[in-house]
Design an enzyme around this catalytic site. Structure first.
Site, PDB file in Angstrom:
ATOM      1  N   CYS B  97     -72.327  85.825   5.347  1.00  0.00           N
ATOM      2  CA  CYS B  97     -72.441  84.381   5.091  1.00  0.00           C
ATOM      3  C   CYS B  97     -73.016  84.197   3.697  1.00  0.00           C
ATOM      4  O   CYS B  97     -73.452  85.160   3.081  1.00  0.00           O
ATOM      5  CB  CYS B  97     -73.321  83.708   6.158  1.00  0.00           C
ATOM      6  N   HIS B 115     -76.544  88.931  11.382  1.00  0.00           N
ATOM      7  CA  HIS B 115     -75.777  89.450  10.239  1.00  0.00           C
ATOM      8  C   HIS B 115     -76.483  90.707   9.737  1.00  0.00           C
ATOM      9  O   HIS B 115     -77.624  90.643   9.278  1.00  0.00           O
ATOM     10  CB  HIS B 115     -75.705  88.404   9.117  1.00  0.00           C
ATOM     11  N   CYS B 131     -79.354 100.645  10.487  1.00  0.00           N
ATOM     12  CA  CYS B 131     -79.920 101.903   9.965  1.00  0.00           C
ATOM     13  C   CYS B 131     -81.316 101.659   9.400  1.00  0.00           C
ATOM     14  O   CYS B 131     -82.074 102.597   9.216  1.00  0.00           O
ATOM     15  CB  CYS B 131     -79.055 102.473   8.850  1.00  0.00           C
ATOM     16  N   CYS B 189     -79.232 128.550 -36.707  1.00  0.00           N
ATOM     17  CA  CYS B 189     -79.713 127.496 -35.805  1.00  0.00           C
ATOM     18  C   CYS B 189     -79.201 126.132 -36.226  1.00  0.00           C
ATOM     19  O   CYS B 189     -79.052 125.247 -35.398  1.00  0.00           O
ATOM     20  CB  CYS B 189     -81.236 127.513 -35.707  1.00  0.00           C
ATOM     21  N   HIS B 213     -57.475 120.792 -26.243  1.00  0.00           N
ATOM     22  CA  HIS B 213     -56.995 121.750 -27.230  1.00  0.00           C
ATOM     23  C   HIS B 213     -57.038 123.114 -26.562  1.00  0.00           C
ATOM     24  O   HIS B 213     -58.098 123.655 -26.300  1.00  0.00           O
ATOM     25  CB  HIS B 213     -57.884 121.746 -28.469  1.00  0.00           C
ATOM     26  N   CYS B 226     -60.245 125.962 -31.447  1.00  0.00           N
ATOM     27  CA  CYS B 226     -60.134 127.020 -30.440  1.00  0.00           C
ATOM     28  C   CYS B 226     -61.521 127.586 -30.139  1.00  0.00           C
ATOM     29  O   CYS B 226     -61.852 127.855 -28.985  1.00  0.00           O
ATOM     30  CB  CYS B 226     -59.237 128.149 -30.923  1.00  0.00           C
ATOM     31  N   CYS B 293     -57.604 111.047 -32.775  1.00  0.00           N
ATOM     32  CA  CYS B 293     -58.180 112.332 -32.396  1.00  0.00           C
ATOM     33  C   CYS B 293     -59.520 112.108 -31.690  1.00  0.00           C
ATOM     34  O   CYS B 293     -60.118 111.034 -31.801  1.00  0.00           O
ATOM     35  CB  CYS B 293     -58.363 113.236 -33.616  1.00  0.00           C
ATOM     36  N   CYS B 373     -68.293  89.521 -60.985  1.00  0.00           N
ATOM     37  CA  CYS B 373     -67.611  88.636 -60.045  1.00  0.00           C
ATOM     38  C   CYS B 373     -66.178  88.433 -60.505  1.00  0.00           C
ATOM     39  O   CYS B 373     -65.919  88.187 -61.687  1.00  0.00           O
ATOM     40  CB  CYS B 373     -68.346  87.289 -59.960  1.00  0.00           C
ATOM     41  N   CYS B 376     -65.645  84.008 -60.765  1.00  0.00           N
ATOM     42  CA  CYS B 376     -66.149  83.257 -61.911  1.00  0.00           C
ATOM     43  C   CYS B 376     -66.199  84.116 -63.173  1.00  0.00           C
ATOM     44  O   CYS B 376     -66.547  83.637 -64.245  1.00  0.00           O
ATOM     45  CB  CYS B 376     -67.516  82.643 -61.604  1.00  0.00           C
ATOM     46  N   HIS B 470     -86.593 125.716 -39.161  1.00  0.00           N
ATOM     47  CA  HIS B 470     -85.886 126.039 -37.931  1.00  0.00           C
ATOM     48  C   HIS B 470     -85.455 124.740 -37.269  1.00  0.00           C
ATOM     49  O   HIS B 470     -86.159 123.742 -37.333  1.00  0.00           O
ATOM     50  CB  HIS B 470     -86.828 126.829 -37.013  1.00  0.00           C
TER      51      HIS B 470
END
Lengths: 386, 512
Positions: B97, B115, B131, B189, B213, B226, B293, B373, B376, B470
């Site tokens: 409802c 309900h 439940c 790294c 690919h 690959c 791609c 510009c 102007c 690192h």
């Protein structure tokens, strides 16, 4: 009117409103988090209930008369089976009750083995029942000094060869004392039992075959080796020397050593201390190679040590003839055009020409300094192993 | 199919146990699923399935309204008089409802009207009174996942397709989660952190795992794509947890880019640009603007630079393709510092990513010498502004920490705070235009501005100084963060991530 009413609210009321709004916001945050976890867990339990029902059904199902043909749809047993969590009927499974109550265990929907519920070590860990076989998807471990699979990081990055061997011996001795404790046996008294994680320890460093010279080397030295093997290192060292000469004053004589470090550890002073033993260890390795296969090395590698050059120049006739050497060089030729280094490569092709040419190049860029850098390069080569 | 073949082979090699369990007939290789969320949903569907689905869909659409006033308002029915309450807390919409109730009202409603099913207002989850718990029915969850938008139905769930999948697919090992380290092959790294970021990017991952690919069909020697494919296969189908040596990637990178060759440290940002470019070329990239791609689909954005002449007010615009936002932190830091700041203050100052973005998209004066510009004529002072014309699904943000001047190169260690969620709408061209208009017409009340929420998905950190250092990276998988430091994969918390002194940040759109 409403506006007036609001403005007339006294400060005390405002503080109540503010408090309530804040409370409700916290309520929502918690609600969201709980609901999300609830959903994740309940869906897993629902699947587990279904898996149990399906497996029970399959166990009760009479053996199919003909072995199922590969590629054909799997047979669906036409039986009705009831388990605590679900009802299986003609290929469909219906839940019974709340799976959070009926199905206490999470079963992996893929491999149909129970999932380990808690990490094996670290935060929130519990000792698993080792008599069972578990799905290989373990909860991730969160423990300082360990990776997500529970492997401990090597405490000392650079141990001397002697130390490492000592540890190995100890480990071997321990293993001998507790036979068969690795897989199924009862865990040792200490908490360091091992489940079959199937993974290698963090300290494990694989060997890699160089695609150019087919020599096997530790992967942590791969880039360094490849540079030499492809014959780049000479040019590189001259470039470094140029940078040193033209560049910043801050770069002192020590820098090349430092800048060649692969993964510097936080405490950089330590490195200075460690430098000599590692270097020595590395040098040992090289010597070993020489002793074992002195001739082979000459043939395979493009990079030729200074000491070897004279020897090579003398016996130059034998070197280009070998089939081993031509193999990697062809590969280089194919790959190189893009890089525009072709000319240099070709010049080096004829073995005799290599030595004088390189020297000329070096002389061009401040001979004394370059020589020194090269020396440094060789010295720092083994830094990486640290 | 190649990857699947490789999978089973790999798992056989690694662990015979898994193969044994797999050999048992598993019925089908699709995931086992309960037919209904609970017994009570089952009876609900039995009564009138079409109606139940329709009302649930309506409820979900109501909840999708961004203003959310309607679903958050309920009648508090105390004994005598009804009061209208607008609640911040979740409310419950009855499925049978049109009532909307609080959690208490929900239980009363069940007693009064019988309900049993309500829809929770924050996420649209179904609550079952029998439940006394939320239930997750597969059919309802499908509707919920669409979040009220009329998307074209997902066709992949047809019975025919399911059968096809069941007979031709095999499970990847449960252990193949893609969480592995990358061995440092000697100052590599910079490569590892970029690779880890890409490996955990769902868009690129899906592309490669769906054979975007295939190395089998590629004849190029030393092909970067690959090598990428190989990495994805290793990470997501091999049952290994130790590190991986990206040898072919290193070789392919060296072969493709002269500047990368050699045993030396590189800038991760440069490597990222190189990798994007190479992958773009190897995956059927075109020069045109709408390149399809995978790299362009994922990272391609456009910056608009608007220049307005101060004299004649003529506006010229130019569009620039970008793969990342390079943000300046030096000027932001300078502006924030008071002139007489001490050295300690300088070192401690912390700036925010939003300040960097503001500074990036703010108006700046161009001196007359820099602008001519066209309208102007002649050199005129002008105002220039950058804005984001097109936002990609994944926005890499580059913080300019490395400075190269003529004399020397330095690294800025300034801490930049960054959020887990970032609204990029204020920096778009549309928002800037709306802003400019607003300033012209006073009294114009803007609507609640739409949000373009991006979520942090990866962070790359550089430790050390300009010459040597690192790289480590953090990546998010679902809600969990992981730290990758060479061959180590470590669990990390959100706090760890937010504390990191980031060099590169990756923000991913929450919704596409």
């Amino acid at each position: 009117m409403d506006k007036e009413k609001i403005s007339q609210l006294d400060p005390a009321a405002w503080s109540v409103v503010a408090r309530n709004v804040l409370d409700d916001c916290f309520h929502n945050i918690i609600h969201d988090m709980v609901l999300e976890i609830h959903r994740e867990e309940k869906v897993l339990r629902m699947q587990s209930a279904v898996v149990i029902a399906e497996d029970t059904a399959r166990a009760q199902m009479p053996e199919p008369p003909v072995a199922p043909v590969k590629g054909a749809p799997p047979p669906t047993p036409n039986i009705r089976v009831e388990t605590t969590g679900a009802i299986y009927e003609n290929g469909k499974t219906f839940l019974r009750g709340n799976p959070l109550q009926t199905t206490p265990e999470v079963i992996c929907p893929q491999c149909r083995l129970p999932r380990l519920q808690y990490p094996i070590t670290g935060k929130g860990s519990r000792e698993p029942d080792l008599s069972k076989e578990y799905c290989m998807f373990y909860p991730f471990v969160s423990k300082p000094g360990h990776d997500i699979y529970g492997n401990q990081f090597p405490t000392e990055q650079a141990k001397t060869k002697k130390e490492r061997e000592l540890i190995k011996q100890q480990q071997r001795a321990e293993k001998d004392n507790t036979p068969g404790s690795n897989d199924t046996g009862t865990p040792p008294a200490t908490q360091s039992f091992t489940l079959n994680t199937g993974s290698k320890p963090i300290s494990y460093i694989p060997w890699q075959t160089c695609p150019s010279c087919k020599r096997s080397l530790l992967i942590t030295r791969f880039a360094q080796h490849l540079e030499k093997c492809l014959g780049i290192s000479g040019r590189q060292s001259s470039r470094n020397a140029m940078a040193k000469l033209t560049g910043n004053g801050s770069v002192s004589g020590n820098t090349p050593l430092g800048s060649r470090m692969g993964t510097p550890q936080p405490g950089s002073q330590n490195n200075n201390g460690k430098r000599s033993p590692t270097k020595k260890g590395g040098a040992d390795d090289d010597d070993d190679d020489d002793k074992e296969t002195p001739v082979k090395k000459k043939k395979k590698s493009n990079y030729i040590k200074k000491a070897d050059r004279e020897r090579l120049a003398a016996s130059g006739a034998t070197t280009p003839g070998s089939t081993h050497q031509s193999d990697p060089k062809i590969k280089l030729k194919i790959a190189k055009p893009k890089s525009g280094d072709n000319g240099v490569k070709r010049e080096r092709e004829d073995g005799d020409g290599e030595v004088p040419r390189k020297k000329i190049k070096m002389q061009r860029s401040e001979s004394i300094r370059t020589e020194k850098t090269e020396g440094d390069d060789e010295g720092s080569d083994d830094e990486l192993g640290a | 199919m190649d990857s699947i073949g490789a999978t089973t082979k790999a798992s056989q090699l690694v662990s015979p146990k898994v193969t044994k369990t797999k050999a048992a007939p598993t019925g089908s290789s699709t995931l086992p699923n309960a037919t209904f969320g609970c017994e009570h949903v089952q009876s609900l569907f039995k009564a009138n399935k079409a109606l139940a689905k329709e009302t649930y869909e309506t409820a979900i659409q109501t909840l999708a309204d961004p203003r959310r006033i309607k679903p958050q308002t309920y009648k508090s029915s105390s004994s005598e008089n009804d009061t209208i309450v607008v609640s911040i807390k979740p409310t419950y919409l009855c499925l049978q409802c049109p009532s909307i109730m609080s959690a208490d009202g929900r239980d009363k409603h069940h007693e009064a009207r019988k309900h049993a099913f309500t829809v929770e207002s924050r996420h649209g989850c179904l609550y079952c009174q029998f439940c006394r718990d939320f239930v997750y029915d597969p059919e309802f969850e499908k509707i919920r996942a669409q979040r009220g938008t009329k998307r074209k139905a997902d066709d992949s769930n047809g019975i025919e397709d399911q059968r096809l999948v069941a007979t031709h697919a095999a499970f990847v090992p449960c252990r193949a989660t893609g969480l592995r380290g990358l061995y440092n092959m000697g100052q590599t790294c910079f490569m590892s952190v970029i690779l880890q970021t890409i490996i955990h990017n769902p868009l690129v991952r899906n592309f490669y795992l769906s054979e975007g690919h295939s190395s089998r069909d590629c004849d190029d020697e030393y092909c970067i794509s690959c090598a990428m494919d190989e990495i994805f296969q290793e990470f997501y189908s091999a049952e290994k947890t130790e590190g991986y040596g990206a040898v072919s990637m290193l070789l392919a990178s060296w072969m493709a880019e002269q500047a990368l060759v050699g045993y030396q440290q590189q800038d991760a940002h440069e490597y990222m640009q190189f990798l994007f470019n190479s992958l773009h070329q190897k995956n059927g990239g075109t020069l045109s603007e709408d390149c399809s791609c995978i790299i362009h689909k994922t990272f391609y954005g456009q910056l608009q630079s608007t220049v307005r002449c101060d004299k004649c007010k003529n506006i010229t615009t130019a569009l620039d393709p970008v793969m990342d936002l390079s943000l300046d932190i030096r000027d932001v830091k300078k502006r924030k510092l008071e002139p007489g700041a001490s050295k300690a203050e300088k070192a401690e100052i912390k700036i925010d990513l939003k300040e960097c973005l503001d500074s990036f998209t703010q108006k700046e004066k161009l001196p007359a010498t820099d602008y001519t510009c066209q309208k102007c004529g002649g050199s005129q002072p002008a105002t220039k502004q950058l804005s984001i014309k097109r936002l990609p699904p994944v926005v890499p943000v580059h913080l300019k920490r490395f400075e190269h001047s003529k004399a020397n190169a330095t690294k800025l260690e300034t801490r930049v705070a960054f959020p887990l969620q970032l609204n990029l709408h204020p920096y778009t061209t549309r928002a800037k235009d709306a802003n400019n208009k607003k300033s012209f017409a006073n009294g114009f009340v803007p609507k609640a501005s739409p949000e373009l929420v991006y979520e942090l998905s990866a962070v790359i950190v550089h430790k050390g100084n300009i010459d040597t250092g690192h790289y480590i990276s953090y990546s998010r998988e679902g809600q969990d963060w992981f730290l990758f430091d060479d061959n180590k994969a470590v669990a990390a918390s959100e706090a760890d991530v937010l504390e990191a002194n980031a060099y590169l940040l990756f923000y991913m759109a929450r919704e596409l």
